[in-house]
Scaffold this active site. Structure first.
Site, mmCIF file in Angstrom:
data_model
loop_
_atom_site.group_PDB
_atom_site.id
_atom_site.type_symbol
_atom_site.label_atom_id
_atom_site.label_comp_id
_atom_site.label_asym_id
_atom_site.label_seq_id
_atom_site.Cartn_x
_atom_site.Cartn_y
_atom_site.Cartn_z
ATOM 1 N N ASP A 125 23.481 -38.475 120.394
ATOM 2 C CA ASP A 125 24.568 -38.677 121.344
ATOM 3 C C ASP A 125 23.919 -39.097 122.667
ATOM 4 O O ASP A 125 23.110 -38.346 123.237
ATOM 5 C CB ASP A 125 25.376 -37.380 121.495
ATOM 6 C CG ASP A 125 26.586 -37.545 122.411
ATOM 7 O OD1 ASP A 125 26.578 -38.434 123.272
ATOM 8 O OD2 ASP A 125 27.535 -36.742 122.264
ATOM 9 N N TYR B 126 32.253 -44.599 129.921
ATOM 10 C CA TYR B 126 32.921 -44.312 131.205
ATOM 11 C C TYR B 126 32.025 -43.529 132.152
ATOM 12 O O TYR B 126 32.376 -43.322 133.298
ATOM 13 C CB TYR B 126 34.245 -43.565 130.988
ATOM 14 C CG TYR B 126 34.175 -42.378 130.044
ATOM 15 C CD1 TYR B 126 33.659 -41.166 130.449
ATOM 16 C CD2 TYR B 126 34.625 -42.500 128.728
ATOM 17 C CE1 TYR B 126 33.588 -40.100 129.583
ATOM 18 C CE2 TYR B 126 34.564 -41.431 127.845
ATOM 19 C CZ TYR B 126 34.045 -40.229 128.275
ATOM 20 O OH TYR B 126 33.961 -39.173 127.415
ATOM 21 N N LYS B 127 30.854 -43.091 131.679
ATOM 22 C CA LYS B 127 29.942 -42.353 132.563
ATOM 23 C C LYS B 127 29.062 -43.364 133.309
ATOM 24 O O LYS B 127 29.553 -44.094 134.140
ATOM 25 C CB LYS B 127 29.147 -41.340 131.741
ATOM 26 C CG LYS B 127 30.072 -40.203 131.235
ATOM 27 C CD LYS B 127 29.428 -39.253 130.252
ATOM 28 C CE LYS B 127 30.439 -38.167 129.842
ATOM 29 N NZ LYS B 127 30.104 -37.499 128.602
ATOM 30 N N ARG C 224 26.892 -29.461 139.465
ATOM 31 C CA ARG C 224 26.184 -30.579 138.826
ATOM 32 C C ARG C 224 26.371 -31.858 139.646
ATOM 33 O O ARG C 224 27.468 -32.147 140.112
ATOM 34 C CB ARG C 224 26.756 -30.765 137.421
ATOM 35 C CG ARG C 224 26.067 -31.817 136.593
ATOM 36 C CD ARG C 224 26.641 -31.864 135.179
ATOM 37 N NE ARG C 224 27.965 -32.470 135.151
ATOM 38 C CZ ARG C 224 28.551 -32.946 134.042
ATOM 39 N NH1 ARG C 224 27.929 -32.872 132.887
ATOM 40 N NH2 ARG C 224 29.761 -33.473 134.094
ATOM 41 N N PHE D 275 27.083 -30.809 123.440
ATOM 42 C CA PHE D 275 28.436 -30.896 123.981
ATOM 43 C C PHE D 275 29.405 -30.322 122.943
ATOM 44 O O PHE D 275 29.352 -30.698 121.773
ATOM 45 C CB PHE D 275 28.763 -32.357 124.282
ATOM 46 C CG PHE D 275 29.987 -32.544 125.117
ATOM 47 C CD1 PHE D 275 29.991 -32.209 126.464
ATOM 48 C CD2 PHE D 275 31.149 -33.054 124.557
ATOM 49 C CE1 PHE D 275 31.129 -32.396 127.239
ATOM 50 C CE2 PHE D 275 32.286 -33.238 125.333
ATOM 51 C CZ PHE D 275 32.280 -32.909 126.670
HETATM 52 C C1 PLP Z 1 31.221 -36.864 127.750
HETATM 53 C C2 PLP Z 1 30.658 -36.460 126.441
HETATM 54 C C3 PLP Z 1 31.372 -36.629 125.250
HETATM 55 C C4 PLP Z 1 32.796 -37.105 125.303
HETATM 56 O O1 PLP Z 1 33.326 -37.402 124.054
HETATM 57 P P1 PLP Z 1 34.688 -38.227 123.970
HETATM 58 O O2 PLP Z 1 35.055 -38.152 122.553
HETATM 59 O O3 PLP Z 1 34.390 -39.630 124.421
HETATM 60 O O4 PLP Z 1 35.688 -37.573 124.864
HETATM 61 C C5 PLP Z 1 30.725 -36.351 124.060
HETATM 62 N N1 PLP Z 1 29.446 -35.897 124.037
HETATM 63 C C6 PLP Z 1 28.752 -35.689 125.170
HETATM 64 C C7 PLP Z 1 27.345 -35.210 125.112
HETATM 65 C C8 PLP Z 1 29.339 -35.944 126.396
HETATM 66 O O5 PLP Z 1 28.666 -35.715 127.526
#
Ligand code: PLP
Length: 410
Positions: free
Chosen positions: A195, A220-221, A369, A124
């Site tokens: 992560d 939140y996911k 997705r 990400f």
């Molecule tokens: C959604 C997501 C994030 C989001 O990071 P935030 O700092 O909470 O906005 C980070 N890493 C991955 C792999 C994600 O899917």
């Protein structure tokens, strides 16, 4: 499977009662729980109480009286069960990006002399940005090396300080072999940060079993904590009193109410806290976590695989002539709980789907997705979503200006 068979499958699904615990908008097929999970029905009452009694009437006494101060630890322990973490090795705080900064800085300090942060090109972007920002700030010769996901294992060498990877790829759902990566990293003297954004609440994770050093994830996911709900951080018990994040604050101090001018880290996970947390969001998350109390991750995983497998089969059959191509591996041991297809004009196709009540999302350059949350998605929904997608592609109903115009959040 036919639609009839899907209906039957739903009726005999031993997890079907979980669905009743979530608010599901009428007529909507929600396949975006991997971005923002549905609202658990238990949340409004808990938040209303936190606002109208705890905040409005009990005010500052609520830090003690209603357990606000310890809620990050209480909620952390509820998450621990979902990700195979030991008691008191998870704390809720801040965001993934902020928590990554904390554990990455701590991990680099534990591997002084090594300068490479190893990641993969599918990670990400925010994770990669955090590493780049920290490297610039440290100005000590650290570099971020991002290899192809399938090359991570081979790239782990004695130069590597930290392997920093996302277990389930946010685009393709490809899943790393956690145990293999940790084993190799430890053999080479490196630490690993996972992560778990697309793992926690979606697939079984065994952080202790795989001997993981650090992990971060959002709530939140799949955990359904609400928009912007606070993230979590895990540190293996053997590292908790060694790991010193560069980002510290009074909530991580050994004795915050002594108001000492000198930094002194609290023991255990508490030092991973920085400052005051958003309590209304924390309360919403804690309520959401209670809906997980009787959830069995193995059973959820079996259902996730069935839902994803059904969707892949239906789409490949129904939409074969439209040039859709599955992203990521077919082997379910190597996948997470979302399904993405490369799709020509994918952005507009997804907008048309959303307008038709099937909510997924689009990830550049060409992926549509769909997240399958095993707690609440059904087989019938999965069938109907594939049908709707097929209909939109057959009729080219996506080809309209309102669907082609890009919005700011995709
Ligand atoms: C959604 C997501 C994030 C989001 O990071 P935030 O700092 O909470 O906005 C980070 N890493 C991955 C792999 C994600 O899917």
């Amino acid at each position: 499977m036919t639609r009839e068979e899907c209906l039957k499958r739903d009726q005999t699904d031993e997890l079907r009662h979980f669905r009743d615990r979530y608010a599901i908008p009428r007529g909507m097929i929600y396949l975006d729980g991997n971005s923002l999970g549905l609202m658990p029905r238990a949340v409004p009452e808990r938040v209303a109480h936190a606002v109208s009694v705890q905040w409005a009437e009990d005010l500052i006494t609520s830090w003690n009286k209603h357990g606000w101060f310890h809620l990050p630890r209480v909620a952390g322990n509820k998450i621990a069960r979902l990700i195979g973490a030991a008691t008191d090795s998870v704390i809720v705080a801040d965001t993934i990006s902020v928590n990554l900064f904390k554990v990455l800085s701590a991990a680099l300090a534990l591997r002084r002399g090594r300068k490479v942060i190893l990641s993969d090109s599918g990670n990400f972007p925010s994770d990669l940005y955090v590493a780049q920002g920290l490297n610039r700030f440290l100005a000590d010769g650290h570099s971020l090396k991002a290899v192809a996901p399938e090359d991570v294992l081979d790239a782990i060498s004695t130069d590597v300080a930290v392997v920093m990877v996302t277990e389930v790829d946010y685009r393709t759902a490809r899943r790393h072999d956690m145990k293999a990566i940790v084993t190799k990293a430890h053999a080479q003297g490196a630490l690993v940060i996972w992560d778990l954004a697309h793992s926690a609440g979606a697939i079984p994770v065994d952080l202790m079993g795989a001997d993981c050093d650090f992990a971060i994830g959002c709530t939140y996911k799949y955990i359904n904590g609400g928009p912007g709900s606070p993230a979590f951080v895990f540190v293996h018990p053997r590292l908790q009193n060694e790991a010193e994040p560069a980002l510290v604050g009074w909530w991580g101090h050994a004795n915050p109410f002594a108001f000492s001018p000198e930094w002194q880290p609290a023991s255990g996970m508490v030092r991973q806290q920085c400052g005051t947390q958003a309590m209304l969001s924390m309360v919403a998350l804690d309520a959401a976590l209670d809906t997980w109390a009787d959830a069995d991750m193995q059973k959820l995983h079996a259902k996730s695989k069935d839902l994803c497998g059904l969707f892949i089969a239906l789409v490949e059959e129904r939409c074969a002539r439209h040039g859709l191509k599955l992203a990521g591996p077919r082997d379910f041991a190597a996948r997470g709980s979302h399904v993405s297809f490369h799709c020509p004009e994918g952005y507009a196709v997804m907008q048309a789907l959303i307008a038709a009540g099937v909510v997924g999302d689009f990830r550049a350059p060409d992926l549509i997705r769909f997240g399958f949350a095993p707690l609440y998605n059904s087989f019938t929904e999965t069938f109907d979503a594939a049908e709707t997608l097929g209909h939109i592609l057959d009729t080219r109903s996506w080809n309209r200006p309102e669907f082609l115009a890009k919005k700011s959040v995709t």
